[in-house]
Scaffold this motif. Structure first.
Motif, PDB file in Angstrom:
ATOM      1  N   GLY A 215      26.221  40.500 110.737  1.00 52.76           N
ATOM      2  CA  GLY A 215      27.291  39.530 110.929  1.00 52.76           C
ATOM      3  C   GLY A 215      28.058  39.202 109.672  1.00 52.76           C
ATOM      4  O   GLY A 215      28.786  38.200 109.646  1.00 52.76           O
ATOM      5  N   LYS A 216      27.931  40.026 108.605  1.00 56.58           N
ATOM      6  CA  LYS A 216      28.623  39.775 107.340  1.00 56.58           C
ATOM      7  C   LYS A 216      29.456  41.007 106.964  1.00 56.58           C
ATOM      8  O   LYS A 216      29.162  41.694 105.979  1.00 56.58           O
ATOM      9  N   PRO A 217      30.516  41.322 107.713  1.00 57.63           N
ATOM     10  CA  PRO A 217      31.318  42.514 107.382  1.00 57.63           C
ATOM     11  C   PRO A 217      32.021  42.413 106.038  1.00 57.63           C
ATOM     12  O   PRO A 217      32.414  43.435 105.465  1.00 57.63           O
ATOM     13  N   VAL A 218      32.183  41.191 105.505  1.00 51.20           N
ATOM     14  CA  VAL A 218      32.833  41.048 104.203  1.00 51.20           C
ATOM     15  C   VAL A 218      32.011  41.700 103.106  1.00 51.20           C
ATOM     16  O   VAL A 218      32.554  42.054 102.045  1.00 51.20           O
ATOM     17  N   GLN A 219      30.717  41.894 103.312  1.00 53.40           N
ATOM     18  CA  GLN A 219      29.881  42.573 102.327  1.00 53.40           C
ATOM     19  C   GLN A 219      30.158  44.078 102.286  1.00 53.40           C
ATOM     20  O   GLN A 219      29.656  44.774 101.407  1.00 53.40           O
ATOM     21  N   ASN A 220      30.929  44.576 103.241  1.00 54.51           N
ATOM     22  CA  ASN A 220      31.371  45.974 103.255  1.00 54.51           C
ATOM     23  C   ASN A 220      32.897  46.002 103.275  1.00 54.51           C
ATOM     24  O   ASN A 220      33.513  46.701 104.076  1.00 54.51           O
ATOM     25  N   ALA A 221      33.501  45.243 102.365  1.00 58.70           N
ATOM     26  CA  ALA A 221      34.935  44.968 102.418  1.00 58.70           C
ATOM     27  C   ALA A 221      35.786  46.208 102.169  1.00 58.70           C
ATOM     28  O   ALA A 221      36.899  46.312 102.707  1.00 58.70           O
ATOM     29  N   PHE A 222      35.321  47.157 101.350  1.00 53.01           N
ATOM     30  CA  PHE A 222      36.137  48.337 101.044  1.00 53.01           C
ATOM     31  C   PHE A 222      36.430  49.154 102.300  1.00 53.01           C
ATOM     32  O   PHE A 222      37.577  49.525 102.563  1.00 53.01           O
ATOM     33  N   ILE A 223      35.390  49.418 103.104  1.00 55.88           N
ATOM     34  CA  ILE A 223      35.599  50.198 104.316  1.00 55.88           C
ATOM     35  C   ILE A 223      36.307  49.372 105.381  1.00 55.88           C
ATOM     36  O   ILE A 223      37.084  49.914 106.182  1.00 55.88           O
ATOM     37  N   GLU A 224      36.101  48.065 105.390  1.00 60.37           N
ATOM     38  CA  GLU A 224      36.799  47.217 106.351  1.00 60.37           C
ATOM     39  C   GLU A 224      38.300  47.210 106.061  1.00 60.37           C
ATOM     40  O   GLU A 224      39.114  47.172 106.986  1.00 60.37           O
ATOM     41  N   ARG A 225      38.664  47.224 104.787  1.00 57.59           N
ATOM     42  CA  ARG A 225      40.090  47.301 104.428  1.00 57.59           C
ATOM     43  C   ARG A 225      40.675  48.623 104.872  1.00 57.59           C
ATOM     44  O   ARG A 225      41.809  48.688 105.362  1.00 57.59           O
ATOM     45  N   ASN A 226      39.921  49.692 104.717  1.00 62.14           N
ATOM     46  CA  ASN A 226      40.377  51.002 105.179  1.00 62.14           C
ATOM     47  C   ASN A 226      40.527  51.021 106.697  1.00 62.14           C
ATOM     48  O   ASN A 226      41.492  51.586 107.232  1.00 62.14           O
TER      49      ASN A 226
END
Length: 275
Positions: A215-226
């Motif tokens: 529940g913490k997608p911000v911890q994988n922010a690089f791929i989420e931005r992509n």
């Protein structure tokens, strides 16, 4: 009938004896003799067994081992000192409704928050994540995105209706031949990423897996931005009629993203130029 009135027929002999004793003032001995029922049987009252201790032990055992079955429960309780036969235990087992198949959610080990640091060079840390969309005819398809955290380069976009763990491993093996081995890979807790197949493959190749907290997608922010760029510029901008069309346009988008599209976090230069 008796004098034009209906008389209720007794259900069993014990009830008949009770009715004669209460209504006809007949002794128990005479009533039992009339219906051919031994007095010992009439006077016998079964005392229900106290199963509270057994129920508590069974509930505690199932709580600790959610996927355990009846016979494993039986032998575990017997070894722990509970003296009960399997018939009694199965009665309690059904009374607690444990014989109904339960859908158990797979438990995840505790995830430790990892700092999201920008690597110093390529192949230090990759990020992977899944996306989903649908064709015009309603068929769903998935996308596996893999990027390098150093320059945000999109390494691969795998597209199909199903992408199990074996397919993820094949994509990673192809990337290892093309680009080299990363030191670590950051992923979420999806079923494809927490599988034993991917775990053993990474251990075999000396690659560390970094799991973000659920529940913490911000911890994988690089791929989420992509993912956000891919969603906005491709998936939400076009209608797709086939998987081949999606694959072709996704590869065109990836090439443009790496070589021509300015990236704000890189000083408004493309990922390949940033290297």
């Amino acid at each position: 009938t008796c004098a034009g009135k209906k008389v209720r027929r007794p259900v069993d002999k014990r009830e008949a004896v009770s009715m004669m004793v209460a209504d006809k003032q007949v002794s128990v001995r005479q009533a039992c003799k009339i219906v051919s029922l031994p007095r010992s049987v009439y006077r016998y009252h079964r005392k229900p067994k106290d199963d509270s201790v057994l129920m508590e032990a069974l509930e505690e055992l199932v709580k600790k081992h959610p996927t355990i079955g009846f016979w494993k429960c039986y032998y575990r309780l017997r070894r722990s000192g509970h003296r009960c036969n399997h018939k009694r235990l199965y009665r309690v087992y059904k009374l607690l409704r444990l014989n109904i198949r339960r859908r158990i959610k797979r438990r995840l080990p505790q995830r430790i928050k990892q700092p999201l640091l920008v690597p110093d060079s390529i192949n230090q840390c990759w990020s992977m994540d899944f996306m989903s969309d649908s064709l015009v005819d309603g068929r769903r398809f998935r996308l596996l995105n893999i990027i390098d955290d150093y320059n945000r380069e999109s390494l691969w976009i795998e597209i199909d209706t199903s992408l199990p763990s074996r397919r993820v491993i094949r994509v990673l093996e192809r990337l290892l031949e093309m680009r080299g081995k990363p030191f670590r890979i950051r992923v979420d807790n999806g079923p494809e990423f927490i599988s034993d197949l991917l775990k053993f493959w990474c251990e075999e190749h000396g690659i560390e897996i970094l799991f973000i907290q659920p529940g913490k997608p911000v911890q994988n922010a690089f791929i989420e931005r992509n993912n956000g760029s891919l969603r906005k510029e491709l998936l939400d901008a076009y209608h797709f009629f086939s998987l081949n069309e999606v694959r072709l346009m996704a590869e065109e988008w990836r090439q443009d993203y790496n070589s021509s599209r300015p990236h704000q976090a890189l000083g408004f230069v493309p990922p390949l130029e940033y290297i």
